[in-house]
Design a protein around this motif. Structure first.
Motif, PDB file in Angstrom:
ATOM      1  N   LYS A 168      55.091  42.506  24.175  1.00 43.25           N
ATOM      2  CA  LYS A 168      55.981  41.398  23.787  1.00 43.25           C
ATOM      3  C   LYS A 168      57.423  41.691  24.175  1.00 43.25           C
ATOM      4  O   LYS A 168      58.200  40.777  24.403  1.00 43.25           O
ATOM      5  N   ILE A 169      57.778  42.962  24.261  1.00 45.39           N
ATOM      6  CA  ILE A 169      59.071  43.401  24.784  1.00 45.39           C
ATOM      7  C   ILE A 169      58.786  44.027  26.147  1.00 45.39           C
ATOM      8  O   ILE A 169      58.027  44.995  26.242  1.00 45.39           O
ATOM      9  N   THR A 170      59.391  43.459  27.192  1.00 47.50           N
ATOM     10  CA  THR A 170      59.137  43.942  28.555  1.00 47.50           C
ATOM     11  C   THR A 170      60.385  44.469  29.251  1.00 47.50           C
ATOM     12  O   THR A 170      60.267  45.083  30.309  1.00 47.50           O
ATOM     13  N   ASP A 171      61.553  44.224  28.711  1.00 46.11           N
ATOM     14  CA  ASP A 171      62.792  44.724  29.299  1.00 46.11           C
ATOM     15  C   ASP A 171      62.744  46.251  29.323  1.00 46.11           C
ATOM     16  O   ASP A 171      62.514  46.891  28.294  1.00 46.11           O
ATOM     17  N   SER A 172      62.975  46.850  30.491  1.00 47.78           N
ATOM     18  CA  SER A 172      62.782  48.294  30.648  1.00 47.78           C
ATOM     19  C   SER A 172      63.706  49.129  29.769  1.00 47.78           C
ATOM     20  O   SER A 172      63.278  50.145  29.209  1.00 47.78           O
ATOM     21  N   LEU A 214      71.715  33.201  21.810  1.00 47.64           N
ATOM     22  CA  LEU A 214      70.897  34.295  21.306  1.00 47.64           C
ATOM     23  C   LEU A 214      70.241  33.969  19.979  1.00 47.64           C
ATOM     24  O   LEU A 214      70.829  33.286  19.135  1.00 47.64           O
ATOM     25  N   LYS A 215      69.032  34.494  19.801  1.00 51.97           N
ATOM     26  CA  LYS A 215      68.376  34.529  18.503  1.00 51.97           C
ATOM     27  C   LYS A 215      68.357  35.983  18.074  1.00 51.97           C
ATOM     28  O   LYS A 215      68.090  36.868  18.886  1.00 51.97           O
ATOM     29  N   ILE A 216      68.649  36.217  16.812  1.00 55.88           N
ATOM     30  CA  ILE A 216      68.662  37.577  16.288  1.00 55.88           C
ATOM     31  C   ILE A 216      67.570  37.674  15.236  1.00 55.88           C
ATOM     32  O   ILE A 216      67.469  36.811  14.362  1.00 55.88           O
ATOM     33  N   GLN A 229      66.637  35.972  24.127  1.00 57.80           N
ATOM     34  CA  GLN A 229      67.383  35.042  24.964  1.00 57.80           C
ATOM     35  C   GLN A 229      66.570  34.683  26.200  1.00 57.80           C
ATOM     36  O   GLN A 229      65.684  35.429  26.612  1.00 57.80           O
ATOM     37  N   TYR A 230      66.900  33.548  26.759  1.00 59.27           N
ATOM     38  CA  TYR A 230      66.258  33.115  27.984  1.00 59.27           C
ATOM     39  C   TYR A 230      66.951  33.816  29.144  1.00 59.27           C
ATOM     40  O   TYR A 230      68.162  33.734  29.297  1.00 59.27           O
ATOM     41  N   ARG A 231      66.179  34.529  29.960  1.00 53.89           N
ATOM     42  CA  ARG A 231      66.737  35.272  31.092  1.00 53.89           C
ATOM     43  C   ARG A 231      66.561  34.456  32.367  1.00 53.89           C
ATOM     44  O   ARG A 231      65.449  34.217  32.825  1.00 53.89           O
ATOM     45  N   TYR A 232      67.672  34.049  32.922  1.00 53.80           N
ATOM     46  CA  TYR A 232      67.694  33.199  34.108  1.00 53.80           C
ATOM     47  C   TYR A 232      66.910  33.820  35.266  1.00 53.80           C
ATOM     48  O   TYR A 232      66.133  33.158  35.927  1.00 53.80           O
ATOM     49  N   LEU A 276      64.456  35.881  35.356  1.00 48.13           N
ATOM     50  CA  LEU A 276      63.009  35.938  35.148  1.00 48.13           C
ATOM     51  C   LEU A 276      62.383  34.569  34.940  1.00 48.13           C
ATOM     52  O   LEU A 276      61.172  34.421  35.023  1.00 48.13           O
ATOM     53  N   ASP A 277      63.225  33.592  34.573  1.00 51.39           N
ATOM     54  CA  ASP A 277      62.757  32.265  34.187  1.00 51.39           C
ATOM     55  C   ASP A 277      61.786  32.354  33.017  1.00 51.39           C
ATOM     56  O   ASP A 277      60.754  31.712  32.979  1.00 51.39           O
ATOM     57  N   GLU A 278      62.148  33.211  32.052  1.00 49.98           N
ATOM     58  CA  GLU A 278      61.351  33.328  30.837  1.00 49.98           C
ATOM     59  C   GLU A 278      62.191  33.907  29.701  1.00 49.98           C
ATOM     60  O   GLU A 278      63.249  34.476  29.922  1.00 49.98           O
ATOM     61  N   TYR A 279      61.679  33.747  28.490  1.00 48.16           N
ATOM     62  CA  TYR A 279      62.336  34.243  27.289  1.00 48.16           C
ATOM     63  C   TYR A 279      62.082  35.737  27.157  1.00 48.16           C
ATOM     64  O   TYR A 279      61.007  36.228  27.496  1.00 48.16           O
TER      65      TYR A 279
END
Length: 180
Positions: A161-165, A143-145, A63-66, A68-71
């Protein structure tokens, strides 16, 4: 148990909405000098789920995270009210975002998301014995799954490629538990 070396002199609410409260604290720091400390109080728990099927496939949500201004690619996650059972909230989030329900749930981690500025607490679960149904996205979610082998999700973490903690922590902990 260690004692708290900080002393709060005054707390002031700066901003509040249904999800967070921002506070300014006048403090005495551990050296005994006056200072300030900003705190973001979260009104919900963070809940995240690593779903794993019998073939060791998993599901990620993009999903696009507002903010962070990125996907962002993440494990399924969301929030649960502080006064509600966090496992039940995690079950709801997994169903809403992926349509998946699980017969077996294991809490694999409690995490503080950014303990220098916030009191947010998260819980990460491993969900197994999966069954599938329809998603129930919130109005704010586009969302894309994606279903992929767990090993590939682990590679996405290692490649950045995955950066969410919470996703990084959950996938790494699940990898250890699953023997990767």
């Amino acid at each position: 148990m260690e004692s708290n070396p900080w002393k709060t002199l005054k707390e002031e609410k700066i901003y509040e909405n249904p999800w967070i409260r921002v506070e300014n604290h006048q403090v005495l720091n551990p050296a005994g000098k006056e200072g300030i400390y900003g705190k973001v109080h979260f009104k919900n728990r963070a809940l995240a789920i690593v779903p794993i099927d019998e073939n060791h496939d998993t599901w990620l949500v993009g999903q696009y995270r507002y903010t962070l201004d990125e996907y962002s690619w993440e494990i399924p996650m969301g929030g649960g009210k502080i006064d509600q059972d966090h496992l039940e909230s995690a079950k709801r989030e997994l169903k809403e975002e992926t349509g998946i329900t699980a017969g077996k749930w294991t809490e694999i981690m409690k995490i503080h998301t950014s303990n220098s500025v916030t009191d947010e607490v998260g819980y990460i679960y491993l969900a197994e014995e999966l069954s599938f149904g329809a998603t129930e996205f919130d109005e704010t979610e586009v969302l894309k799954i994606v279903k992929l082998p767990f090993q590939e999700a682990l590679e996405w973490v290692m490649a950045g490629k995955i950066t969410d903690s919470i996703s990084v922590a959950g996938i790494l902990k699940a990898a250890r538990i699953l023997g990767y």
